[in-house]
Design a protein around this motif. Structure first.
Motif, short mmCIF file in Angstrom:
data_model
loop_
_atom_site.label_atom_id
_atom_site.label_comp_id
_atom_site.label_asym_id
_atom_site.label_seq_id
_atom_site.Cartn_x
_atom_site.Cartn_y
_atom_site.Cartn_z
N ASN A 1 14.90 -41.10 -23.96
CA ASN A 1 13.96 -41.36 -22.92
C ASN A 1 12.76 -40.77 -23.29
OD1 ASN A 1 12.45 -41.62 -20.18
ND2 ASN A 1 14.61 -41.95 -19.29
N PRO A 2 11.75 -41.35 -23.43
CA PRO A 2 10.40 -40.59 -23.84
C PRO A 2 9.69 -40.20 -22.62
CG PRO A 2 10.22 -42.81 -24.88
CD PRO A 2 11.65 -42.76 -24.09
N SER A 3 9.60 -41.10 -21.31
CA SER A 3 8.84 -40.59 -20.25
C SER A 3 9.49 -39.34 -19.66
CB SER A 3 8.78 -41.72 -19.36
OG SER A 3 10.12 -41.94 -18.86
N LYS A 4 10.67 -39.21 -19.96
CA LYS A 4 11.40 -37.76 -19.24
C LYS A 4 11.62 -36.77 -20.23
CE LYS A 4 13.17 -40.42 -15.22
NZ LYS A 4 14.51 -40.84 -14.67
N GLN A 5 11.23 -36.96 -21.40
CA GLN A 5 11.52 -36.23 -22.70
C GLN A 5 13.15 -35.85 -22.72
OE1 GLN A 5 8.59 -32.98 -22.39
NE2 GLN A 5 6.88 -34.45 -22.96
N LYS A 6 13.85 -36.74 -22.59
CA LYS A 6 15.22 -36.45 -22.50
C LYS A 6 15.88 -37.29 -24.02
CE LYS A 6 15.85 -34.75 -18.41
NZ LYS A 6 16.68 -33.49 -18.11
N PHE A 7 17.00 -36.66 -24.48
CA PHE A 7 17.31 -37.27 -25.58
C PHE A 7 18.90 -37.08 -25.56
CE2 PHE A 7 16.89 -32.96 -27.06
CZ PHE A 7 17.98 -32.68 -27.77
N PHE A 8 19.62 -37.89 -26.48
CA PHE A 8 20.91 -37.59 -26.62
C PHE A 8 21.41 -37.98 -28.13
CE2 PHE A 8 24.94 -39.77 -27.86
CZ PHE A 8 25.97 -38.75 -27.70
N GLU A 9 21.90 -37.10 -29.09
CA GLU A 9 22.21 -37.48 -30.46
C GLU A 9 23.42 -37.13 -31.00
OE1 GLU A 9 19.40 -36.57 -33.93
OE2 GLU A 9 20.82 -35.00 -33.99
N LEU A 10 23.98 -37.85 -31.45
CA LEU A 10 25.33 -37.94 -32.28
C LEU A 10 25.24 -38.04 -33.55
CD1 LEU A 10 28.30 -37.47 -31.41
CD2 LEU A 10 28.77 -39.82 -31.27
N SER A 11 25.43 -37.07 -34.41
CA SER A 11 25.32 -36.79 -35.96
C SER A 11 26.44 -36.41 -36.44
CB SER A 11 24.01 -35.89 -36.25
OG SER A 11 24.61 -34.57 -35.82
N GLY A 12 26.53 -36.62 -38.02
CA GLY A 12 27.51 -36.56 -38.86
C GLY A 12 28.41 -37.77 -38.63
N LYS B 1 28.61 -33.82 -34.51
CA LYS B 1 27.89 -33.11 -33.68
C LYS B 1 26.91 -33.63 -32.63
CE LYS B 1 25.07 -28.82 -33.80
NZ LYS B 1 24.21 -27.72 -34.48
N TYR B 2 26.92 -33.35 -31.33
CA TYR B 2 25.93 -33.83 -30.52
C TYR B 2 25.08 -32.74 -30.15
CZ TYR B 2 28.65 -32.09 -26.52
OH TYR B 2 29.25 -31.15 -25.52
N ARG B 3 23.95 -33.23 -29.92
CA ARG B 3 22.86 -32.43 -29.18
C ARG B 3 22.16 -33.09 -28.20
NH1 ARG B 3 17.99 -31.12 -31.93
NH2 ARG B 3 17.83 -32.96 -32.45
N GLN B 4 21.99 -32.53 -26.92
CA GLN B 4 21.54 -33.57 -25.86
C GLN B 4 20.75 -32.66 -24.72
OE1 GLN B 4 22.83 -33.87 -22.49
NE2 GLN B 4 24.11 -32.04 -22.56
N ASN B 5 19.67 -33.09 -24.02
CA ASN B 5 19.27 -32.26 -22.80
C ASN B 5 19.27 -33.31 -21.78
OD1 ASN B 5 17.10 -34.25 -23.63
ND2 ASN B 5 15.49 -32.49 -23.54
N TRP B 6 20.11 -34.28 -21.76
CA TRP B 6 20.22 -35.20 -20.51
C TRP B 6 21.02 -34.86 -19.40
CZ3 TRP B 6 18.35 -40.09 -22.80
CH2 TRP B 6 18.02 -40.92 -21.80
N THR B 7 21.95 -34.09 -19.85
CA THR B 7 22.95 -34.00 -18.64
C THR B 7 23.46 -32.52 -18.63
OG1 THR B 7 25.05 -34.56 -17.63
CG2 THR B 7 24.82 -35.20 -19.71
N GLY B 8 23.81 -32.05 -17.30
CA GLY B 8 24.61 -30.68 -17.28
C GLY B 8 25.86 -30.63 -17.48
N ASP B 9 26.43 -31.89 -17.40
CA ASP B 9 27.76 -32.05 -17.47
C ASP B 9 28.56 -31.55 -18.72
OD1 ASP B 9 27.54 -33.10 -14.98
OD2 ASP B 9 27.77 -35.00 -15.46
N ILE B 10 27.86 -31.77 -19.76
CA ILE B 10 28.44 -31.26 -21.22
C ILE B 10 27.34 -30.43 -21.96
CG2 ILE B 10 29.70 -33.26 -21.55
CD1 ILE B 10 27.54 -34.53 -23.35
N ALA B 11 27.98 -29.32 -22.74
CA ALA B 11 27.04 -28.58 -23.43
C ALA B 11 25.82 -29.36 -24.24
CB ALA B 11 27.81 -27.80 -24.68
N TYR C 1 25.61 -48.76 -24.69
CA TYR C 1 25.40 -47.40 -25.38
C TYR C 1 25.29 -46.57 -24.46
CZ TYR C 1 24.11 -50.46 -29.31
OH TYR C 1 23.82 -51.52 -30.32
N GLY C 2 25.95 -45.28 -24.68
CA GLY C 2 25.95 -44.02 -23.71
C GLY C 2 27.15 -43.18 -23.93
N ILE C 3 27.03 -42.35 -23.09
CA ILE C 3 28.14 -41.37 -22.99
C ILE C 3 28.97 -41.56 -21.55
CG2 ILE C 3 28.57 -38.81 -22.52
CD1 ILE C 3 25.58 -38.32 -23.47
#
Length: 138
Positions: A72-83, A97-107, A37-39
């Motif tokens: 990733n609970p320990s780093k408070q990071k997430f990625f979500e793909l919705s809709g 729609k995606y929302r994330q705070n994992w990587t700066g490579d994408i919005a 699973y991933g981006i």
């Protein structure tokens, strides 16, 4: 009769040559060979986020807003793909729609057009037009 024979031979040669030049889905979308699973970048060589059972949690949300999350609970990071549609098959296109705070490579948040490239069991390989592939559980 000779013309028909020459035409038939030419046609057979053309058909056999053009079939060998076909590009497979895996060549076009190398992330289809991955299984975590991933981006992913569509080049298949790099991933922005890959699920690790020891570090991450996944969640599948069903109902009014079908979604998939990697957290990733320990780093408070997430990625979500919705809709996400309730059911998907190869070739389906939809807006998500995606929302994330994992990587700066994408919005961090964006509405995107998605296409289902592959389905196996409850796992889907989806890509968007900007060159990003997603492997999700649904």
């Amino acid at each position: 009769m000779r013309r028909i024979l020459i035409l038939a031979i030419s046609l057979a040669a053309f058909c056999s040559c053009s079939g060998g030049d076909r590009i497979s889905d895996e060549q076009t979308y190398p992330f289809l060979t991955r299984n975590e699973y991933g981006i992913y970048n569509l080049d298949g060589k790099n991933s922005s986020l890959t699920y690790s059972e020891s570090e991450h949690q996944i969640a599948v949300i069903k109902g009014g807003g079908n979604a998939f999350r990697i957290i990733n609970p320990s780093k408070q990071k997430f990625f979500e793909l919705s809709g996400l549609p309730a059911s998907m098959k190869k070739g389906d296109s939809f807006q998500g729609k995606y929302r994330q705070n994992w990587t700066g490579d994408i919005a961090q948040s964006r509405t995107i057009n998605l296409t289902v490239r592959k389905i196996e069991g409850d796992k889907a390989w989806i890509s968007d037009a900007s060159g990003v592939g997603y492997i999700i559980k649904y």
